[in-house]
Design an enzyme around this catalytic site. Structure first.
Site, PDB file in Angstrom:
ATOM      1  CD1 TRP A 147      25.694  40.869  59.250  1.00  0.00           C
ATOM      2  CD2 TRP A 147      27.321  41.960  58.092  1.00  0.00           C
ATOM      3  NE1 TRP A 147      26.054  41.741  60.022  1.00  0.00           N
ATOM      4  CE2 TRP A 147      27.290  42.338  59.581  1.00  0.00           C
ATOM      5  CE3 TRP A 147      28.235  42.635  57.202  1.00  0.00           C
ATOM      6  CZ2 TRP A 147      28.080  43.269  59.916  1.00  0.00           C
ATOM      7  CZ3 TRP A 147      29.192  43.680  57.858  1.00  0.00           C
ATOM      8  CH2 TRP A 147      29.067  44.089  59.223  1.00  0.00           C
ATOM      9  CG  ASP A 148      26.417  37.356  61.385  1.00  0.00           C
ATOM     10  OD1 ASP A 148      25.370  38.277  61.107  1.00  0.00           O
ATOM     11  OD2 ASP A 148      26.624  37.481  62.776  1.00  0.00           O
ATOM     12  CD  GLU A 171      22.504  45.352  63.611  1.00  0.00           C
ATOM     13  OE1 GLU A 171      21.782  44.493  62.634  1.00  0.00           O
ATOM     14  OE2 GLU A 171      22.814  45.146  64.713  1.00  0.00           O
ATOM     15  CE  LYS A 227      25.107  45.653  67.789  1.00  0.00           C
ATOM     16  NZ  LYS A 227      23.863  45.104  67.205  1.00  0.00           N
ATOM     17  CD  GLN A 228      27.855  45.254  64.330  1.00  0.00           C
ATOM     18  OE1 GLN A 228      27.438  44.960  65.314  1.00  0.00           O
ATOM     19  NE2 GLN A 228      28.231  44.735  62.962  1.00  0.00           N
TER      20      GLN A 228
END
Length: 587
Positions: A185-186, A315, A383-384
């Site tokens: 997806w980056d 994640e 996580k992000q």
């Protein structure tokens, strides 16, 4: 690569430098064998050892390269000398030889470096992002654009050979490093938006890559027991899932919505309907919609659809229900499918709109914020960037209070050692709320991921993870290009809401491409200047439209005339077509 030695002091002594090259013609993925030297180059060739899927092809790989000596010597009679080293990689020996010959000819005539510089000069004339007031920020932005564009095909050659962009670009990592060059997806969420804003041809190349993997996406969905298309969490050539760990391919399904969002933004930026007809983009959008409908679970007790057993962008959590990001991006891709079907006069199934209207979007009424998923405990580590991406890039409607609550809930619990792109999303959120200084503090965190002297990005601030981490660059670039300007790609317009933090004197964003036109923007402390360039052929697929600026508060409309600057107060507005909100092409 070139090495230039220059003698700075008068001397009759030879100057020798040692070279250390880590390159060895070995691979665990390719059975290489040596062939006869080609001119001044070494030559090896082979085939990949394993196909991506049973019965699939094992591509051939041919490499020709100039060997690197152990040392270089500047002779006593020389004041300077330049050495060039080249490598050609192709799927046939003929292609590799042709490329190698071209490079040798350019070197012999002294045009290799010159052609390189001219190519970049052309790119910088077409697009550039610069700031005054912060040299470190300016160099970081130029570095981000440089590395991202280096990973995309040439704007003059967006052929079908483009295989997408991996988080580490053209990685040279060993087993397990740099994500094997796979596409995540980056590409669609983190790298694509800033590139698409300037280069519609490169944007279309990304979409065409996804179109070429439709068969693989269909196979992925069928293997999971669902209809439509399931784009892989890790994609290569075929579009079949190549992630080495099954749980990601099975559960991190938000990738489908991420791909759909890229197509949606392309249509809004260009109105290039051919991408969706002749280019088969509509198959992607409708296949994604079919997947969501078959993947969702209806619950009578609350009258809503739910996405169960998923992994969100965060994640650290998996096998959870109703990831707020996943559900929101699914909702928007379903809505876009209905919209596109109406545009193309395609009979959209009623289930698309029904699922979009009734898909659960978790919301906590007590704390007035979006929990990351059903059962998320406020304060748990993340996580992000995840739920904070509801505001941008998804654009989920919410009040300023809820937007602030989301940011304040997740900023202190986001892992400080998480991937580099995260803080750019928080920065955009604070810029939306008018808190430029708070946003700037978060952008400063990104500088820990920038390694000198060439502004190479590491995935994590301690230097670990993938390098050169294009995902982090994409997030950082968006924080400035979409954050400071407030650009938002909407159905009928390009909205803007400019804001500059203290210490930044001006922001110049050159070459914004919208509806076949190119716009240069200059943001200063008190005003914004927009110049529409003389009409040029950005792409054959886009019909240029007449544009105007509309100021949000006053409703003032100012037509844009090529070459004539328009100066505006530093307040929200949007760019749209002069005559109407209908598309330029005939249906």
């Amino acid at each position: 690569m070139e090495v230039l030695l220059v003698r700075h002091r008068t001397s009759q002594e030879p100057v020798t430098v040692d070279l250390d090259s880590a390159f060895t013609p070995q691979s665990t993925d390719i059975d290489f064998e040596a062939g006869p030297d080609y001119k001044v180059g070494r030559y090896i060739h082979g085939q990949t050892t394993t196909a991506e899927f049973t019965g699939g092809p094992c591509p051939s790989v041919h490499l020709i390269w100039t060997p690197v000596p152990s040392s270089l010597t500047l002779l006593p009679e020389q004041t300077k000398c330049r050495w060039g080293f080249i490598v050609a990689a192709a799927d046939t020996s003929e292609r590799a030889q042709a490329s190698f010959d071209e490079a040798l000819e350019l070197m012999a005539t002294g045009d290799l470096r010159k052609s390189h510089e001219l190519a970049w000069e052309e790119l910088w004339l077409q697009s550039k992002v610069e700031v005054t007031g912060s040299d470190s920020l300016c160099r970081a932005l130029i570095g981000c654009m440089f590395y991202l564009l280096s990973a995309f095909p040439s704007i003059h050659d967006t052929s079908s050979t483009f295989g997408g962009v991996s988080p580490g670009g053209l990685s040279n990592g060993g087993d397990g490093q740099d994500y094997w060059g796979h596409v995540f997806w980056d590409q669609d969420i983190w790298m694509y938006p800033a590139v698409a804003l300037f280069y519609p041809k490169l944007a279309r190349a990304v979409l065409e890559y996804r179109v070429r993997t439709i068969d693989g996406a269909k196979d992925n969905a069928q293997k999971q027991g669902y209809k439509g298309l399931k784009f892989p969490w890790e994609s290569a050539v075929s579009g079949r899932e190549v992630c080495p760990e099954d749980i990601y391919g099975q559960q991190e399904i938000h990738i489908n919505g991420d791909v759909s969002l890229a197509f949606q933004h392309y249509l809004y930026l260009t109105e290039d309907i051919s991408m969706f007809t002749e280019g088969c983009g509509s198959e992607v959008i409708w296949g994604v919609a079919d997947y969501w409908v078959s993947r969702a679970t209806w619950k009578e007790e609350d009258g809503q659809y739910h996405l169960l057993g998923v992994m969100p962008p965060d994640e650290y959590n998996y096998n959870i229900n109703d990831s707020v990001y996943t559900n929101a991006v699914a909702k928007f891709s379903l809505q876009f499918a209905v919209e596109l079907a109406g545009l193309l006069q395609y009979p959209a199934p009623d289930q698309w709109k029904e699922a979009a209207d009734n898909l659960s979007i978790p919301f906590d009424e007590e704390f007035q914020y979006h929990p990351e998923f059903d059962g998320y405990k406020k304060g748990d580590t993340v996580k992000q960037a995840d739920a904070v991406m509801l505001g941008y890039p998804l654009g989920l409607p919410m009040t300023a209070e809820v937007r602030r609550n989301d940011l304040e809930a997740y900023e202190p619990v986001t892992d400080p050692d998480g991937p580099a792109m995260t803080w750019g999303m928080f920065a955009i959120g604070w810029l939306e709320l008018g808190e430029a200084e708070r946003a700037q503090v978060l952008l400063q965190k990104c500088f820990k991921n920038i390694q000198g002297p060439f502004r190479v990005w590491s995935e994590s601030p301690d230097g670990s993870g993938a390098v050169n981490f294009l995902t982090g660059m994409g997030g950082f670039l968006q924080a400035v290009v979409f954050g400071y300007t407030g650009f938002r790609v909407l159905k009928d317009c390009l909205a803007f809401s400019p804001i500059l933090p203290d210490g930044i004197g001006a922001l110049c964003v050159r070459g914004v491409s919208f509806l076949g036109r190119q716009l240069d923007w200059l943001l200063r402390k008190d005003d914004v200047c927009i110049i529409m360039r003389e009409q040029t052929s950005i792409t054959d697929m886009v019909q240029p439209c007449d544009l105007q600026v509309v100021m949000q508060k006053s409703g003032t409309k100012i037509p844009l005339v090529s070459g004539e600057p328009v100066t505006l107060p530093l307040e929200p507005g949007y760019i749209c077509k002069v005559t109407s909100t209908s598309f330029c092409w005939p249906l």
